[in-house]
Design an enzyme around this catalytic site. Structure first.
Site, PDB file in Angstrom:
ATOM      1  NE  ARG A 293      -4.142  -2.027   1.875  1.00 18.95           N
ATOM      2  CZ  ARG A 293      -5.043  -2.454   2.735  1.00 18.95           C
ATOM      3  NH1 ARG A 293      -4.935  -2.136   4.030  1.00 18.95           N
ATOM      4  NH2 ARG A 293      -6.052  -3.208   2.332  1.00 18.95           N
ATOM      5  CE1 TYR A 437      -2.202  -0.463  -7.875  1.00 15.16           C
ATOM      6  CE2 TYR A 437      -2.149  -2.224  -9.492  1.00 15.16           C
ATOM      7  CZ  TYR A 437      -1.631  -1.056  -8.983  1.00 15.16           C
ATOM      8  OH  TYR A 437      -0.552  -0.487  -9.595  1.00 15.16           O
ATOM      9  CD  GLU A 438      -1.740  -4.491  -3.216  1.00 17.58           C
ATOM     10  OE1 GLU A 438      -2.104  -4.987  -2.136  1.00 17.58           O
ATOM     11  OE2 GLU A 438      -1.258  -5.168  -4.138  1.00 17.58           O
ATOM     12  N   GLY A 439      -6.668  -2.636  -2.069  1.00 14.07           N
ATOM     13  CA  GLY A 439      -7.735  -2.057  -1.268  1.00 14.07           C
ATOM     14  C   GLY A 439      -8.153  -0.729  -1.849  1.00 14.07           C
TER      15      GLY A 439
END
Length: 596
Positions: A293, A437-439
């Site tokens: 992140r 992406y990555e949350g």
């Protein structure tokens, strides 16, 4: 569109704002200013001369999947070989596995350069570093000895396999299974989607870190384990051994980052080994995810810097109309568009958001370094709490900034920005995934508010505000900065009050968590970056007062800080008013009434 690393600003951030040499002394890693500057200069050369020329073609050519094998765009293999041979892959790796152990405060600058030069190229190596971190921290000694050195060197790569068609954010829905075997390994079966670098032709082996369920696992996220599942099982001599039972079933056709292979990965009874404890996979994966992140935040920053550079170059060259106050270039058919106030507004917005994010990236990297490397346990714990608070802000805000600054770049070019020839529209397309992406950024906002702020009753948030307040109050002694200081003092008091207000509102009504979170993150980011801009202004004013031989650089830094607090920081007020609108107006409408 050419890219040149903003070395002067990077040196200002590292040396003058955050004292990177003192930081390295605290970590006892032996790096001095001369070494650091030499690394940055060589990194800038590599990014500009080797990586940046790949960007346009990678978008045009993309990746190809033929008979289960993925080929990357032309030039990627040679550039990656140079990346490995020159030691860039091992830059952050642990020393005991032939890594160089560079702190994040330095490596983040290089990684920003790579993101700006070609995001697609950087994606392949980025997740490997996260996989190394997870394996080094949670893997058995046998697994580490078999795989880590080759991954640290970049000879082998790593992936993170979480997402499934039915399980994205909600990993409780995950279905991939791991069946124990008599030899202590596991047979892993299932399909994963959106796997960056799941198959490629850059490395001799690909080491997948896969989330899966054991047969007796409890339901939900408490029943997820993490497994190492290599493309080729490591042989006793350290070379790739037998091919494992896994394959790339398809490549996704995407809006951007077309030079990065985004794969559907099928695991058909593939041999794997448990990392960490059974049913503790999510905790192990979060070691990797927090790094990922932060890296995605740097992707947003890199895109923003590239878009600013492109916009600035065009604004200096493009001739259109005369300045409102009269001709600036009377010998030419028209004035360069940089003379127009609205163009200045866009360029300064790009500049101050990009440079402000660079300050916050360095501050966050410093916390990540101290979390693992400070000699004092109490300092490590303090840095860990601070990093946890900052990571969702960095990921969400930086990637929102990347998209905004790229969009401003398109606007600066006018109609030329909308066509492929100039490269600006590619930056806008490439940056869009970073918000997902990555949350997704909405998930980052929930993480910030629910887990970090509500989780400790805003204690760590208050500690961050206290730290910023010390710097802001100290700046009050500089008369030239008094207006900025007063504005920031008011904002910090407001932020503290808002934190208390938000905690109380969310405790009264849990719906407020989802209703307030995005605006609260944005508000926090603008004020936090404002505090860091003031610290930068203090350093710039001190340099001018001391009679620097670079007055233009420091004067511009002060003017940029002035623009930020006058024209960008006021955005925080809108987010404050918006979150105060409450959850009721979001939830009152019946679902059936959304459309007729």
């Amino acid at each position: 569109m050419k890219y040149q690393a903003p070395l002067r600003d990077m040196r200002f951030v590292l040396h003058e704002v955050f004292d990177v040499s003192g930081h390295c002394a605290r970590l006892n890693n032996g790096l001095d200013r001369e070494t650091i500057d030499g690394v940055l200069e060589e990194a800038a050369r590599f990014a500009a001369e080797v990586v940046a020329p790949l960007n346009r073609n990678s978008d045009e050519q993309g990746c190809q999947l033929i008979d289960g094998h993925v080929t990357t765009p032309q030039g990627f293999r040679d550039a990656y070989r140079q990346y490995v041979d020159n030691g860039w892959a091992s830059m952050t790796g642990p020393l005991e596995f032939a890594g160089q152990g560079f702190p994040q405060l330095i490596s983040a600058s290089f990684h920003e350069m790579l993101m700006a030069a070609s995001l697609s190229f950087r994606i392949y190596s980025g997740l490997t570093e996260g996989a190394v971190l997870a394996l080094h921290r949670h893997g058995s000694e046998v697994l580490k000895q078999a795989y880590l050195e080759k991954m640290v060197s970049g000879e082998w790569s790593g992936t993170m396999c979480l997402t499934e068609p039915q399980a994205g954010t909600d990993l409780a829905l995950l279905r991939t299974r791991a069946q124990p075997q008599a030899d202590g390994s596991y047979q892993v079966s299932g399909s994963k989607i959106f796997i960056s670098g799941g198959e490629q032709d850059l490395t001799a082996n690909i080491v997948h870190l896969v989330l899966a369920r054991l047969p007796d696992a409890p339901a939900g996220v408490k029943g997820i384990s993490l497994f190492l599942v290599p493309k080729f099982i490591a042989a006793a001599d350290g070379t790739p051994g037998p091919r494992n039972s896994l394959s790339c079933g398809a490549l996704e056709h995407k809006m951007g980052i077309k030079g990065a292979s985004t794969c559907v990965m099928n695991f058909d009874g593939a041999q794997g080994w448990l990392i960490g404890e059974a049913n503790q996979g999510l905790a192990c994966m979060f070691t990797m995810m927090n790094d990922a992140r932060f890296q995605v935040g740097l992707q947003g920053l890199g895109i923003a810097e590239a878009a600013f550079q492109g916009g600035l170059a065009y604004a200096r060259e493009r001739l259109q109309s005369r300045a409102i106050s009269g001709p600036v270039a009377p010998d030419k058919s028209a004035d360069p568009i940089i003379v127009h106030p609205d163009v200045r507004r866009m360029l300064l917005t790009q500049k101050t958001l990009s440079e402000g994010c660079r300050l916050l990236a360095a501050y966050t990297a410093l916390q990540l370094d101290l979390e693992h490397g400070d000699p004092q346990p109490e300092a490590r714990q303090k840095a860990s709490r601070r990093a946890a608070l900052l990571i969702p802000i960095v990921k969400a805000f930086f990637t929102d900034v990347g998209q905004e600054v790229a969009s401003l770049g398109v606007q600066l070019y006018g109609g030329h920005g909308y066509i492929r020839e100039w490269g600006m529209e590619q930056l806008m397309r490439d940056s869009r995934i970073t918000q997902l992406y990555e949350g997704t950024n909405g998930i980052q906002a929930l993480d910030l508010l629910r887990r970090k702020v509500l989780g400790d009753g805003a204690t760590e948030l208050g500690a961050l505000i206290d730290e910023l307040a010390v710097h802001v109050d100290a700046a009050g002694s500089q008369a030239a900065l008094r207006q900025m200081v007063e504005a920031m003092q008011q904002r910090l008091a407001e932020w503290r009050e808002l934190g208390t207000e938000v905690v109380e509102a969310c405790r009264r009504d849990v719906q407020e968590i989802g209703a307030m979170s995005v605006d609260f993150l944005a508000y926090s980011a603008y004020v936090l970056v404002g505090g860091l801009w003031l610290q930068a202004a203090v350093r710039a004013q001190a340099a001018l007062d001391a009679g620097t031989d670079e007055p233009g650089f420091y004067r511009a830094k002060l003017q940029a800080a002035d623009f930020y607090w006058r024209r960008v920081l006021p955005r925080a007020s809108g987010h404050r008013e918006s979150l105060r609108g409450g959850a009721h107006c979001l939830m009152a409408m019946d679902e059936a009434d959304f459309a007729f």
